[in-house]
Design a protein around this motif. Structure first.
Motif, PDB file in Angstrom:
ATOM      1  N   UNK A  10       0.863  -1.203   0.000  1.00 32.67           N
ATOM      2  CA  UNK A  10       0.000   0.000   0.000  1.00 32.67           C
ATOM      3  C   UNK A  10       0.888   1.238   0.000  1.00 32.67           C
ATOM      4  N   UNK A  11       0.707   2.064  -1.042  1.00 23.94           N
ATOM      5  CA  UNK A  11       1.504   3.292  -1.177  1.00 23.94           C
ATOM      6  C   UNK A  11       0.748   4.436  -0.487  1.00 23.94           C
ATOM      7  N   UNK A  12       1.393   5.004   0.447  1.00 17.59           N
ATOM      8  CA  UNK A  12       0.793   6.119   1.181  1.00 17.59           C
ATOM      9  C   UNK A  12       1.035   7.442   0.428  1.00 17.59           C
ATOM     10  N   UNK A  48      -4.006  16.685  -7.580  1.00 17.38           N
ATOM     11  CA  UNK A  48      -3.773  15.276  -7.942  1.00 17.38           C
ATOM     12  C   UNK A  48      -3.598  14.384  -6.716  1.00 17.38           C
ATOM     13  N   UNK A  49      -3.341  14.978  -5.612  1.00 20.84           N
ATOM     14  CA  UNK A  49      -3.215  14.159  -4.405  1.00 20.84           C
ATOM     15  C   UNK A  49      -4.571  13.578  -4.047  1.00 20.84           C
ATOM     16  N   UNK A  50      -4.528  12.654  -3.143  1.00 17.43           N
ATOM     17  CA  UNK A  50      -5.759  12.012  -2.748  1.00 17.43           C
ATOM     18  C   UNK A  50      -6.068  12.284  -1.293  1.00 17.43           C
TER      19      UNK A  50
END
Length: 473
Positions: A10-12, A48-50
């Motif tokens: 999982x990429x944070x 673009x960040x989440x």
């Protein structure tokens, strides 16, 4: 042997992307009369960040007459939020700031240029509310006497101003015969050579109109004052005003110093110093017998006569004004020296009178005089009638007297209720009859006898309470 396993990585997310602002303009320019809420542009913001790092908020400076309205999620509208005035601010640079909610928060900016277009909302303005123009009389026809200007705060076509006259009914002469105005430049041009003695001042209004839609205008009042020039020579008044004639005045040989000879009167149609007159004698060399008042025009003798003086003294009076250049008029008078004052004969010159028609004022004056005369006559008649009535009333207290002849030649004056003493004077040309009434009549009538020596006797002494005097001719 081998074994296999599935590893889930999982990429944070890290807040490593700044928000992106995209602007779509709807209007190239905004009119300065745009209403509040008018949309100018569409603004979209993307990060673009989440997660929380992708949540973005956009805003602009609050002091600007604009605001950002949120339409849907990250989509905004840039709308008008206050009044616009191109004359105050013709262009706005609106800075949009977008900030995400990451840690640390990242932001970006975008500048939108909003151009405000002009609307014809300003009428032309004159630099002064009242314009006074001073023009010398006899100025050249077609000369520019004034250039009027007006400023319009708008631009382009809305600021193009044209000039014209407003109708004015205050002038005795039509304005079109006096001046004209250039509609483009505002030059006011004289159409005639003005005469101060005929026209001293006149007034009109100039209107400035722009070329906007709808056109706006304003006006200014213009006063034109004609300045007097020394263009009128003095005019000598009667009885010395006959052109080319020589008047004659007589003075006695015994005249003392200061003896009044004549008085010259003159007027000048100009005004001010141009109408200030002075009187001078143009005397022959060696003639120092007369002098003239510089301001009064009175000619008087300087000294007593001598045997060496001439019998006739020709005088030339010069009347000059104080204008530049000075104008003058002359009067010729022959002063004749006579032996005595009995030889002086006043010469009456016939001055033609101006015939005037019978005006309404004369009619009213005639009616007033006639009315006063009639009232006076009626009052006089009434007074005489009252006086006569009172006189008749004073005698009405007594019954009409009766004078009878006595057998002895005497007169008897009797009355039914009263008795009187009657006396006659001895003058044959005029006799006085004096009647003395008595308060109580006697039984018998009183007899008054007059004998031949003009003496009388009476039978009773009567009181002198009342006396009525008659004159017999």
């Amino acid at each position: 042997m081998s074994a296999h396993c599935k590893v889930l990585v999982e990429v944070l997310d890290l807040n490593d992307n700044v928000p992106e602002i995209s602007v779509t303009s709807l209007l190239s320019t905004v009119k300065e009369d745009a209403k509040v809420g008018t949309a100018i542009a569409l603004v979209s913001v993307l990060d673009r960040d989440g997660g929380k790092n992708g949540l973005v908020k956009a805003a602009i400076a609050p002091e600007l007459p604009f605001k950002l309205d949120l339409n849907y999620k990250n989509y905004y509208s840039l709308v008008v939020n206050g009044p616009l005035d191109r004359e105050t601010e013709a262009q706005y640079n609106v800075t949009i700031v977008a900030i995400d909610e990451g840690t640390p928060p990242l932001s970006s900016t975008n500048i939108i240029t909003v151009v405000v277009s002009d609307v014809n909302d300003n009428p032309p303005q004159f630099p002064e509310p009242l314009i006074n123009i001073y023009v010398k009389e006899n100025s050249a026809v077609g000369a520019v006497i004034k250039k009027v200007t007006a400023v319009d705060a708008d631009i382009n076509q809305n600021a193009q101003v044209s000039f014209d006259f407003l109708d004015s009914n205050s002038n005795s002469l039509p304005l079109s015969t006096l001046v004209n105005i250039n509609s483009e430049t505002g030059d006011i041009v004289s159409l005639q050579s003005f005469n101060y003695e005929e026209t001293k001042t006149f007034q009109f209004k100039v209107q400035a109109t722009d070329s906007g839609v709808p056109p706006l205008s304003s006006n200014v009042t213009v006063n034109v004052f004609i300045l007097d020039e020394n263009d009128n020579s003095p005019t000598v008044l009667a009885p010395y005003s006959e052109q080319g004639s020589v008047s004659s005045e007589n003075i006695p040989y015994s005249a003392e110093a200061g003896y009044f000879v004549a008085k010259i009167r003159a007027v000048d149609a100009d005004s001010g110093y141009n109408a200030l007159l002075s009187y001078h004698l143009s005397e022959h060399k060696g003639n120092n017998l007369f002098r003239i008042g510089t301001s009064t025009g009175e000619i008087r003798t300087k000294r007593r006569m001598s045997d060496s003086d001439l019998k006739t003294h020709p005088l030339v009076v010069l009347v000059s004004d104080n204008g530049e250049p000075s104008l003058s008029a002359t009067v010729s008078i022959d002063v004749v020296v006579v032996e005595s004052t009995a030889d002086i004969q006043t010469q009456f010159r016939h001055v033609p009178l101006k015939e005037e028609s019978f005006s309404d004022l004369n009619l009213y004056l005639l009616i007033a005089i006639v009315s006063v005369s009639v009232i006076f006559l009626l009052s006089l008649i009434s007074l005489i009638a009252v006086k006569c009535h009172r006189t008749d009333g004073s005698f009405s207290r007594y019954s009409p007297p009766m004078i009878t002849t006595h057998p002895d030649g005497s007169w008897s004056y009797s009355k039914s209720t009263q008795q009187y003493d009657v006396c006659f004077s001895s003058d044959t040309l005029k006799s006085d009859v004096v009647v003395f009434p008595v308060p109580f009549p006697p039984v018998d009538a009183e007899l008054i006898s007059i004998n031949g020596r003009d003496t009388f006797t009476r039978t009773q002494t009567l009181p002198n309470t009342e006396k009525v005097r008659y004159e017999c001719f």
